[in-house]
Design a protein around this motif. Structure first.
Motif, mmCIF file in Angstrom:
data_model
loop_
_atom_site.group_PDB
_atom_site.id
_atom_site.type_symbol
_atom_site.label_atom_id
_atom_site.label_comp_id
_atom_site.label_asym_id
_atom_site.label_seq_id
_atom_site.Cartn_x
_atom_site.Cartn_y
_atom_site.Cartn_z
ATOM 1 N N ALA A 29 0.932 3.972 -2.916
ATOM 2 C CA ALA A 29 0.448 5.405 -2.795
ATOM 3 C C ALA A 29 1.800 6.418 -3.231
ATOM 4 N N LEU B 114 -3.830 5.065 -10.604
ATOM 5 C CA LEU B 114 -3.876 6.165 -9.740
ATOM 6 C C LEU B 114 -3.274 7.718 -10.048
ATOM 7 N N GLN C 198 0.890 -1.205 0.087
ATOM 8 C CA GLN C 198 0.035 0.355 0.045
ATOM 9 C C GLN C 198 0.940 1.394 0.169
ATOM 10 N N VAL D 242 -8.365 11.231 -2.321
ATOM 11 C CA VAL D 242 -9.019 10.304 -1.409
ATOM 12 C C VAL D 242 -8.602 8.991 -1.432
ATOM 13 N N LEU D 243 -8.358 8.317 -2.677
ATOM 14 C CA LEU D 243 -7.689 6.718 -2.417
ATOM 15 C C LEU D 243 -6.287 6.929 -2.126
ATOM 16 N N THR E 29 -6.588 7.248 1.667
ATOM 17 C CA THR E 29 -6.721 5.869 2.240
ATOM 18 C C THR E 29 -5.558 4.941 2.327
ATOM 19 N N LEU E 30 -5.003 4.972 1.426
ATOM 20 C CA LEU E 30 -3.736 4.007 1.276
ATOM 21 C C LEU E 30 -2.717 4.369 2.350
ATOM 22 N N ALA F 14 -11.270 12.084 -6.348
ATOM 23 C CA ALA F 14 -11.194 10.685 -6.073
ATOM 24 C C ALA F 14 -9.644 10.015 -5.971
ATOM 25 N N GLY F 15 -8.932 10.598 -6.781
ATOM 26 C CA GLY F 15 -7.357 10.031 -6.653
ATOM 27 C C GLY F 15 -6.924 10.399 -5.380
#
Length: 866
Positions: A187, A241, A183, A851-852, A855-856, A848-849
């Protein structure tokens, strides 16, 4: 091996690791901030006239609380974010919103080069290189070659500076296990890839993606075949990503490209910046074909492209390293150790050569890549590879026991390569450059002998002395190269570096109208900067019908011919488009109007290319007021000149015309080949010729200069192209530019139909409002370039001008190249604003990117359950 340190991570942080990183990062901060403190920021070339003004405009938009979407100053209005060059979505550009412009610019450069140096250092350390080797490799990559010469294109170096970090992230991703380690690596790869996209450099984005894919092959081979599919999915996830993070830049950018002059790039366009074959010599002798007029290279480069685009000098010792390590490719172990660097360097060099190799035709048929013309900028592959090979070579030399026999073979190979490059470079150099570069040839030859001596005799020294020799020679080599670069000198006077009187005078003359400069050959270039040529006009707030950038709307380019710097199609200058675009002032160097006829080789040639219409007068602005004594006319082939019926006149400085019936003399010649001379003494700013019928001729004007001196003038390219009915001559500016003022500049808006309209306010980034009172259906047109995404809110008004209901959104449609709105009868307020759907989608993708990414990142820091 020396690079595999046995120190613990804590000891490494406490010891020399942090010191090396601090040194590599501190050098650019010291240099760029010192230049800023001295009042001479590093601001040259395209950075001066394009990248700096665009970033200032982006910062101003952000500071006012708006997204930097539209530029009202260039090409009668053009997308800002979608145009790529501004890097408007790149975090470092946001510094312009909160800091003084010079400081923000200097910090941009300092951070960029610090990232390049520290990223390459960390990459080499992860590859097993020792601190000294990684330090020298990083210094070579960041402070030599491509990144130094391409400093003039800040968006390109910003993108390339992230590539070592991207390589490190991809390596970590492919080697990571499952869970948090994966992860974290995913990221990092997505974040760095997204930042490369946000720099707005198409070359760094597209070429960098291919570079990383090829580099990943090195670690791909280490993985068992059963796991490769999983790793391919990881790479795909990282790429997606990165695309998501950078969506706010590439989504609107791609939408604009489809509407721009690059939508259908020809092969000639694609190949136009291929690295010339003579530039191969510059990898060993960087200024053999001329330099920038600084330090030990007084002669300026003359040749195809410009010198920053073809320079790829990483130093002599990296070349020696590549030559010495090349025999390793014969063995499998050697190919596994260093083969990837030769592969990368070879691909990059072939790609940079573009049209000069069969690879050019192949690449042209690959989507995305075929829309890029700067094939030469793939030279960063070569610099990356040479710096990595240099680090390998340094480690091996430092690890070798002292007292070794001299390494004559690689030293001889280096001298041979240098000699070939020097000879080839001088053979293709312009003679005047070659004749004045003997001092540089002597100095560079001495440096090559020193590099050969280091290569041959380094093994005889002790380990500490070897390192000292390598550091000193690398610093000397790169220092001499950098010291002769264009950015060493102070920036030219311009609205970016001061308040030139020339720019102020142009502002006073143009008022709120747009201006243009016709100067395709770029005469008197320093004055163009002082005047505030596009894109410097952003800083003066004076709009232009021209621009200087990668992308312009294809419809606008077809109508105006204004994409190339200081160029436009003269055909529309006398027509209605000049009024519709609100073009108020036109600046033209006199050689485009009239040129002295001399006997010197290479001077202007007499050509029979001017058609005198007959039914009306043919006008020839002379660039200044002259006393004309005669006009000589020679017929075109199969043309016969009449003797009678000619009239000759001048346009005087006050705008009045003065006509005479000239004395006509037939010149010696046979039949139709005979010319005529019209004799009369007239003084004015333009010649007017009335022919008895349409004829095609060559012509020269004879001038009286006083004190018995005379001169003959030939028509320049714009002779006959400016009508006195359309343009008023306003004199010479600084003796270098003729100034013309439109006799009928447009109001900036108008209504087609029975209506009255008045401005009701103006906002940032081209936003404007108008109050319209229409008796029936009308069409409101405004002088701003049309692009999809422009909308208008129409609000009904009462008799006092107050809103009497909610507004409605209506489509803005193209009216030629401009914007228009159809309105019904009534009294309404029309407010124009720019909100393209591509920006909305891009913002959604980047959101969205992010946020991801968060999260990672959050997942990697969660505590493990006990």
């Amino acid at each position: 091996m020396r690079g595999r340190d046995t120190e613990s991570p804590a000891a490494r942080r406490r010891g020399g690791e942090a010191g090396v990183i601090a040194l590599l990062a501190g050098l650019p901060f010291l240099f760029f901030l010192l230049r800023w403190a001295l009042g001479e920021p590093v601001l040259n070339g395209d950075n001066l006239i394009q990248n700096f003004p665009l970033r200032v405009l982006s910062g101003a938009a952000l500071r006012s609380g708006h997204l930097p979407l539209w530029d009202p100053y260039l090409w009668s209005g053009t997308p800002l974010l979608a145009g790529f060059n501004a890097g408007a979505a790149y975090p470092l550009t946001w510094l312009f919103a909160v800091l003084p412009a010079y400081l923000a610019w200097s910090l941009n450069l300092a951070v960029t080069y610090a990232l390049a140096a520290t990223g390459f250092y960390r990459f080499l350390r992860s590859d097993g290189r020792s601190r000294p080797a990684a330090f020298l490799g990083a210094a070579t990559f960041a402070y030599g070659g491509f990144l130094v010469s391409q400093m003039v294109h800040v968006e390109t170096v910003e993108g390339v500076a992230w590539l070592p970090w991207a390589a490190l992230a991809v390596k970590s991703l492919l080697r990571a296990g499952n869970g948090r380690e994966m992860q974290r690596a995913l990221a990092a790869a997505g974040a760095v890839g997204g930042l490369i996209i946000l720099t707005g450099s198409p070359e760094a984005i597209a070429y960098g993606a291919v570079f990383l894919l090829v580099l990943s092959l090195r670690w791909w081979r280490e993985v068992p075949p059963g796991r490769r599919r999983r790793l391919a999915l990881r790479l795909a996830a990282a790429g997606l990503l990165a695309l998501a993070v950078g969506a706010v830049q590439w989504v609107p950018g791609e939408a604009f490209i489809r509407l721009s002059q690059r939508a259908r790039a020809s092969y000639a366009f694609f190949a136009s910046m291929s690295l010339p074959l003579p530039a191969l010599a510059l990898g060993l002798v960087p200024y053999v074909q001329g330099g920038y007029g600084f330090f030990w290279m007084p002669m300026h480069y003359v040749g195809r492209l410009n010198l920053p685009e073809i320079t790829w000098y990483s130093g002599l010792l990296p070349v020696a390293a590549a030559l010495e390590l090349a025999p390793r490719l014969r063995t499998r172990a050697g190919r596994e150790a260093v083969g990837i660097w030769y592969l990368l360097g070879g691909i990059g060099l072939l790609w940079a050569l573009g049209d000069h190799t069969p690879l050019g035709l192949v690449l042209y048929h690959i989507p995305v890549l075929n829309g890029l013309r700067a094939q030469n900028r793939n030279l960063f592959w070569v610099d990356f590879a040479l710096a990595a090979l240099f680090a390998v070579w340094v480690d091996e030399r430092l690890d070798a026991p002292p007292g070794q026999r001299p390494a004559w073979r690689p030293a001889a190979a280096l001298l041979a390569a240098f000699g070939v490059a020097l000879l080839a470079g001088r053979l293709v150099a312009v003679p005047v450059v070659a004749a004045h570069t003997w001092g540089y040839v002597a100095g560079s030859s001495a440096l090559a002998l020193g590099a050969a001596a280091v290569t041959a005799g380094l093994g005889r020294c002790g380990s500490r002395r070897r390192l000292q020799v390598l550091v000193v020679f690398t610093a000397l080599d790169l220092g001499l190269f950098d010291g002769a670069q264009y950015w060493i000198g102070a920036p030219r006077l311009s609205p970016a570096t001061g308040r030139p009187a020339a720019a102020a005078a142009l502002q006073a003359l143009a008022g709120r109208d747009r201006f243009a400069v016709y100067n395709p050959r770029l005469y008197h270039y320093s004055l163009m900067d002082a005047l505030g040529q596009p894109d410097l006009n952003i800083l003066t707030g004076l709009p232009s019908v021209q621009g200087y950038g990668s992308l312009v709307a294809a419809s606008y380019q077809r109508a105006t011919g204004s994409h190339v710097q200081a160029t436009l199609d003269p055909a529309w200058l006398n027509g209605p488009l000049r009024t519709r675009l609100n073009l108020g002032v036109l600046l033209i160097p006199p050689p485009y109007l009239a040129q002295s006829l001399t006997s010197a080789t290479g001077g202007p040639r007499l050509r029979a290319g001017w058609t005198l219409p007959g039914a009306r007068a043919w006008s020839w602005f002379l660039g200044r007021s002259w006393t004309v004594t005669a006009l000589t006319l020679l017929p075109a082939p199969r043309e016969r000149l009449p003797v009678g019926g000619w009239r000759l006149g001048v346009l005087e400085a006050d705008g009045r015309e003065r006509w005479v019936d000239p004395a006509v003399t037939r010149l010696p010649g046979r039949g139709a080949a005979a010319g005529i001379r019209l004799q009369a003494r007239l003084q004015g700013i333009a010649l007017l010729v009335q022919a008895p019928r349409p004829v095609k001729v060559a012509l020269t004007a004879s001038l009286a200069l006083g004190q018995g001196k005379a001169r003959r003038l030939l028509p320049g390219p714009l002779a006959g192209g400016l009508s006195p009915a359309a343009w008023r001559y306003r004199g010479l500016f600084a003796r270098d530019y003729a100034i013309f003022q439109n006799r009928n500049p447009g109001p900036g808006y108008w209504v087609e139909g029975a209506a009255a309209a008045v401005p009701a306010g103006a906002g940032p980034q081209g936003q404007a409002a108008y109050d319209v009172a229409a008796e029936g259906p009308v069409r409101l047109v405004r002088s701003e370039t049309y692009q999809p995404g422009w909308q208008a809110v129409v609000t009904p008004l009462d008799a006092t001008g107050r809103a009497r209901g909610p507004g409605r959104t209506v489509p803005v449609t193209p009216d030629g190249v401009l914007q228009a709105v159809n309105l019904p009868a009534g009294r309404e307020r029309v407010q124009f604003y720019y909100r393209p759907a591509s920006v909305v989608w891009g913002l959604a993708g980047s959101g969205a990117g992010l946020v991801l990414l968060l999260t990672l990142a959050a997942g990697t820091f969660r505590r493990r359950p006990r």
